[in-house]
Design an enzyme around this catalytic site. Structure first.
Site, PDB file in Angstrom:
ATOM      1  N   LEU A  11      46.030  38.143  44.366  1.00 47.09           N
ATOM      2  CA  LEU A  11      45.426  36.887  44.832  1.00 47.09           C
ATOM      3  C   LEU A  11      44.296  37.210  45.811  1.00 47.09           C
ATOM      4  O   LEU A  11      44.544  37.690  46.916  1.00 47.09           O
ATOM      5  CB  LEU A  11      46.484  36.018  45.520  1.00 47.09           C
ATOM      6  CG  LEU A  11      47.763  35.767  44.706  1.00 47.09           C
ATOM      7  CD1 LEU A  11      48.741  34.912  45.505  1.00 47.09           C
ATOM      8  CD2 LEU A  11      47.428  35.111  43.366  1.00 47.09           C
ATOM      9  N   ALA A  12      43.076  36.980  45.389  1.00 46.44           N
ATOM     10  CA  ALA A  12      41.934  37.401  46.218  1.00 46.44           C
ATOM     11  C   ALA A  12      40.836  36.342  46.237  1.00 46.44           C
ATOM     12  O   ALA A  12      39.655  36.651  46.296  1.00 46.44           O
ATOM     13  CB  ALA A  12      41.383  38.728  45.704  1.00 46.44           C
ATOM     14  N   ALA A  13      41.240  35.072  46.179  1.00 44.57           N
ATOM     15  CA  ALA A  13      40.235  34.007  46.114  1.00 44.57           C
ATOM     16  C   ALA A  13      39.922  33.415  47.484  1.00 44.57           C
ATOM     17  O   ALA A  13      38.934  32.703  47.647  1.00 44.57           O
ATOM     18  CB  ALA A  13      40.715  32.905  45.178  1.00 44.57           C
ATOM     19  N   ARG A  18      39.909  33.606  59.255  1.00 41.61           N
ATOM     20  CA  ARG A  18      40.105  34.244  60.561  1.00 41.61           C
ATOM     21  C   ARG A  18      39.216  35.470  60.766  1.00 41.61           C
ATOM     22  O   ARG A  18      39.123  36.003  61.867  1.00 41.61           O
ATOM     23  CB  ARG A  18      41.592  34.597  60.737  1.00 41.61           C
ATOM     24  CG  ARG A  18      42.473  33.364  60.916  1.00 41.61           C
ATOM     25  CD  ARG A  18      43.948  33.629  60.644  1.00 41.61           C
ATOM     26  NE  ARG A  18      44.263  33.608  59.213  1.00 41.61           N
ATOM     27  CZ  ARG A  18      45.491  33.767  58.704  1.00 41.61           C
ATOM     28  NH1 ARG A  18      46.508  33.963  59.516  1.00 41.61           N
ATOM     29  NH2 ARG A  18      45.684  33.738  57.393  1.00 41.61           N
ATOM     30  N   ARG A 333      17.762  64.974  52.945  1.00 44.58           N
ATOM     31  CA  ARG A 333      17.748  63.724  52.166  1.00 44.58           C
ATOM     32  C   ARG A 333      17.999  64.027  50.689  1.00 44.58           C
ATOM     33  O   ARG A 333      18.078  65.189  50.288  1.00 44.58           O
ATOM     34  CB  ARG A 333      16.422  63.024  52.409  1.00 44.58           C
ATOM     35  CG  ARG A 333      16.311  62.490  53.849  1.00 44.58           C
ATOM     36  CD  ARG A 333      14.898  62.103  54.196  1.00 44.58           C
ATOM     37  NE  ARG A 333      14.314  61.263  53.154  1.00 44.58           N
ATOM     38  CZ  ARG A 333      13.010  61.173  52.930  1.00 44.58           C
ATOM     39  NH1 ARG A 333      12.145  61.861  53.650  1.00 44.58           N
ATOM     40  NH2 ARG A 333      12.559  60.381  51.978  1.00 44.58           N
ATOM     41  N   ALA A 380       7.746  77.895  62.113  1.00 45.85           N
ATOM     42  CA  ALA A 380       7.982  76.651  62.838  1.00 45.85           C
ATOM     43  C   ALA A 380       6.840  75.671  62.617  1.00 45.85           C
ATOM     44  O   ALA A 380       5.682  76.050  62.526  1.00 45.85           O
ATOM     45  CB  ALA A 380       8.118  76.953  64.328  1.00 45.85           C
ATOM     46  N   TYR A 387       2.208  63.735  50.277  1.00 42.64           N
ATOM     47  CA  TYR A 387       1.872  62.347  49.930  1.00 42.64           C
ATOM     48  C   TYR A 387       0.434  62.069  50.291  1.00 42.64           C
ATOM     49  O   TYR A 387       0.021  62.247  51.440  1.00 42.64           O
ATOM     50  CB  TYR A 387       2.810  61.424  50.726  1.00 42.64           C
ATOM     51  CG  TYR A 387       2.727  59.963  50.367  1.00 42.64           C
ATOM     52  CD1 TYR A 387       2.740  59.541  49.044  1.00 42.64           C
ATOM     53  CD2 TYR A 387       2.639  58.998  51.367  1.00 42.64           C
ATOM     54  CE1 TYR A 387       2.677  58.194  48.727  1.00 42.64           C
ATOM     55  CE2 TYR A 387       2.580  57.647  51.060  1.00 42.64           C
ATOM     56  CZ  TYR A 387       2.591  57.247  49.738  1.00 42.64           C
ATOM     57  OH  TYR A 387       2.525  55.913  49.429  1.00 42.64           O
TER      58      TYR A 387
HETATM   59  C1  UD1 Z   1      50.869  34.167  53.069  1.00 43.39           C
HETATM   60  C2  UD1 Z   1      52.223  33.482  52.817  1.00 43.39           C
HETATM   61  C3  UD1 Z   1      53.148  33.808  53.967  1.00 43.39           C
HETATM   62  C4  UD1 Z   1      53.308  35.305  54.092  1.00 43.39           C
HETATM   63  C5  UD1 Z   1      51.943  35.976  54.270  1.00 43.39           C
HETATM   64  C6  UD1 Z   1      52.113  37.457  54.188  1.00 43.39           C
HETATM   65  C7  UD1 Z   1      51.886  31.440  51.533  1.00 43.39           C
HETATM   66  C8  UD1 Z   1      51.753  29.959  51.580  1.00 43.39           C
HETATM   67  N1  UD1 Z   1      52.020  32.071  52.704  1.00 43.39           N
HETATM   68  O1  UD1 Z   1      50.290  33.590  54.221  1.00 43.39           O
HETATM   69  O2  UD1 Z   1      54.410  33.222  53.729  1.00 43.39           O
HETATM   70  O3  UD1 Z   1      54.128  35.611  55.196  1.00 43.39           O
HETATM   71  O4  UD1 Z   1      51.064  35.571  53.208  1.00 43.39           O
HETATM   72  O5  UD1 Z   1      50.937  38.142  54.422  1.00 43.39           O
HETATM   73  O6  UD1 Z   1      51.864  31.999  50.453  1.00 43.39           O
HETATM   74  N2  UD1 Z   1      44.567  33.164  48.341  1.00 43.39           N
HETATM   75  C9  UD1 Z   1      43.974  32.742  47.163  1.00 43.39           C
HETATM   76  N3  UD1 Z   1      43.751  31.423  46.984  1.00 43.39           N
HETATM   77  C10 UD1 Z   1      44.100  30.496  47.900  1.00 43.39           C
HETATM   78  C11 UD1 Z   1      44.697  30.938  49.109  1.00 43.39           C
HETATM   79  C12 UD1 Z   1      44.917  32.295  49.294  1.00 43.39           C
HETATM   80  O7  UD1 Z   1      43.649  33.546  46.281  1.00 43.39           O
HETATM   81  O8  UD1 Z   1      43.868  29.312  47.649  1.00 43.39           O
HETATM   82  C13 UD1 Z   1      44.787  34.621  48.529  1.00 43.39           C
HETATM   83  C14 UD1 Z   1      44.028  35.167  49.716  1.00 43.39           C
HETATM   84  O9  UD1 Z   1      42.734  35.614  49.312  1.00 43.39           O
HETATM   85  C15 UD1 Z   1      44.931  36.287  50.223  1.00 43.39           C
HETATM   86  C16 UD1 Z   1      46.310  35.888  49.746  1.00 43.39           C
HETATM   87  O10 UD1 Z   1      46.133  34.856  48.810  1.00 43.39           O
HETATM   88  O11 UD1 Z   1      44.581  37.527  49.654  1.00 43.39           O
HETATM   89  C17 UD1 Z   1      47.164  35.390  50.920  1.00 43.39           C
HETATM   90  O12 UD1 Z   1      46.472  34.322  51.546  1.00 43.39           O
HETATM   91  P1  UD1 Z   1      46.442  34.195  53.130  1.00 43.39           P
HETATM   92  O13 UD1 Z   1      45.618  33.007  53.469  1.00 43.39           O
HETATM   93  O14 UD1 Z   1      46.147  35.482  53.760  1.00 43.39           O
HETATM   94  O15 UD1 Z   1      47.993  33.791  53.371  1.00 43.39           O
HETATM   95  P2  UD1 Z   1      48.790  33.913  54.730  1.00 43.39           P
HETATM   96  O16 UD1 Z   1      48.410  32.784  55.611  1.00 43.39           O
HETATM   97  O17 UD1 Z   1      48.690  35.269  55.265  1.00 43.39           O
HETATM   98 CA    CA Z   2      47.460  37.129  54.759  1.00 41.58          CA
END
Ligand code: UD1
Ligand code: CA
Length: 464
Positions: A11-13, A18, A333, A380, A387
């Site tokens: 999950l990386a969206a 922060r 370089r 030296a 160029y």
């Molecule tokens: C999340 C968990 C929390 C857990 C923590 C551990 C949930 C609701 N919370 O919180 O219980 O303790 O991780 O690190 O799952 N992401 C998406 N799409 C979205 C939101 C997030 O792809 O809409 C991805 C983010 O890019 C991230 C990952 O999900 O890589 C986790 O999201 P993040 O916002 O960091 O969750 P936490 O608040 O840390």
């Molecule tokens: Ca997180």
């Protein structure tokens, strides 16, 4: 047992609010790789048939970074709106990209310290609908708390939705799960947004599946800490860097001061090489056996061969042959190549040039687009004038040539083998083998000059 096809989902969206950054969180680097790349590298040893990366915020750049990892079976899926972790996983499941997988291994994109070991443990333990990794933290702030009852894990409650009592729980979820694909697809469609953040929480899947039984494996927190701000990023970077250095030290490399030595993950270093304080080895750099680098050196995409040394210098895309010496204070370089035993010394810049075996450019020179043969010496302050304001031109210096100090070699030009140039010469024509080329005005000597000048300054007009 039939083979169970496991698909990974990262999950990386998310934006990573922060981080307070214009750059998506997972694209921030730590110890020479992006956070996302570290996560994908943790997956690599599992040899999954399919890895799906869910992208959204800066989706194209994140997708490009995911693809650059070159994991077999990698695909990206878009989550158009960042509506929570459950919503993100649903985007992957609904896209059809997980088709054929029986088990779905889910991880967040922000855990750079992760390795394959806890993922293997999770997959080994998983049977049934869902299994998750948990850990215990002295300070669980920000994490989802794991709620258990006699039957096992009952739910995960997010900090913002937790009661005072629930906040006291130190066991937390780390966003790493194994799910049965079918049960997951059903559960994801039952998620609501009725919570403090108005998002579809993946954590709620646990409560939905709990009646069917959810397993949990408690592990040490070291590898699963999420990076949520830049303070945590720096801490994670330090841990990753230390891991790389420990691997090198165990392989026989001396790292005099790990606290000030920075080695990127792809770098190779041979046995008995010594890395002195302030050494930075980046990109696809390699350092040979018995070589010495530092103190104070930055090498990017550079090869240093056995027994060579580099001191207080910057090398980009350079090659330093066996036993060759660089620095102090040299700048090499791209395309700078030192053959065996060559030397490039103090305040010397080299670009696109070969310094032949045992040849030396010891002080204050610029060598660009030049081929120097064996055993030559460049005095030296010599400059290859490569160029003309329009094009770059080549200089050739033959074997054993002696270039006098402060020679300007106006390219294209060549100096033959064993030829000399006189100090201070501006060489615009080729110098034949074995000859001396001198280009300078005849020296005039004005006798008694100082004496006359002194008198003039004292106002003695008669003396003028
Ligand atoms: C999340 C968990 C929390 C857990 C923590 C551990 C949930 C609701 N919370 O919180 O219980 O303790 O991780 O690190 O799952 N992401 C998406 N799409 C979205 C939101 C997030 O792809 O809409 C991805 C983010 O890019 C991230 C990952 O999900 O890589 C986790 O999201 P993040 O916002 O960091 O969750 P936490 O608040 O840390
Ligand atoms: Ca997180």
């Amino acid at each position: 047992m039939a083979t169970v096809t496991v698909a990974g989902v990262v999950l990386a969206a998310g934006k990573g609010t922060r981080f307070r950054s214009d750059l998506a969180k997972v694209l921030h680097p730590a110890a020479g790789r992006t956070i996302l790349r570290w996560v994908l590298e943790a997956l690599r040893p599992l040899e999954l048939d399919r890895v799906v990366v869910v992208v959204g915020h800066q989706g194209e750049a994140v997708a490009a970074e995911a693809e650059a990892a070159g994991l077999p079976g990698l695909r990206t899926v878009r989550q158009d709106e960042q509506n929570g972790t459950g919503h993100a996983l649903r985007a992957a499941v609904d896209s059809g990209a997980l088709q054929g997988a029986e088990t779905v291994l889910v991880l967040p994109g922000d855990v750079p310290l992760l390795t394959a070991a806890p993922l293997r443990a999770l997959l080994d333990a998983h049977d049934g609908h869902g299994t998750l990794l948990t850990t215990e933290l002295d300070d669980p702030t920000g994490y989802g708390r794991v709620l258990r009852d006699a039957g096992g894990v009952r739910a995960i409650v997010e900090e913002r939705d937790a009661t005072e009592e629930q906040r006291g729980v130190r066991e937390v979820g780390v966003s790493i799960y194994a799910f049965a694909h079918k049960a997951l697809a059903e559960a994801l469609h039952r998620l609501s947004t009725d919570n403090a953040q108005g998002e579809e929480y993946l954590t709620d899947v646990v409560e939905i599946m709990a009646p069917a039984g959810v397993g949990a494996i408690l592990i040490e927190p070291g590898e699963v800490a999420g990076v949520n701000d830049r303070v945590q990023l720096a801490d994670a970077g330090g841990v990753l860097r230390r891991r790389i250095l420990e691997r090198l030290m165990r392989d026989g490399v001396t790292v005099v001061d790990p606290a000030t030595t920075y080695v990127a993950p792809e770098v190779t270093v041979g046995p008995d090489a010594v890395l002195l304080p302030g050494t930075h080895l980046e990109g696809a750099t390699s350092v040979g056996a018995g070589a010495t680098v530092g103190p104070g050196a930055r090498l990017v995409d550079t090869t240093v061969e056995d027994g060579a040394s580099v001191t207080y210098s910057v090398l980009l895309g350079a090659r330093v042959g066996p036993g060759a010496k660089v620095g102090p204070f040299a700048y090499l370089r791209p395309g700078a190549r030192l053959e065996r035993g060559a030397k490039v010394g103090t305040f010397v810049e080299v670009k696109g040039s070969v310094i032949g075996e045992d040849s030396k450019v010891p002080h204050l020179s610029y060598i660009g687009d030049t081929t120097i043969g064996r055993g030559a010496n460049v005095g030296a302050a010599t400059v290859t004038v490569n160029y003309d304001g329009f094009e770059k031109h080549q200089t050739v210096i033959g074997d054993g040539a002696r270039i006098g100090s402060d020679t300007m070699l106006v390219a294209p030009v060549s100096v033959g083998a064993d030829a000399y140039t006189g100090a201070g010469s501006v060489i615009t024509k080729d110098v034949p083998e074995g000859s001396l080329a001198v280009e300078r005005g005849e020296q005039r000597v004005i006798e008694g000059y100082a004496e006359r000048k002194r008198k003039r300054m004292a106002g003695d007009d008669a003396a003028v």
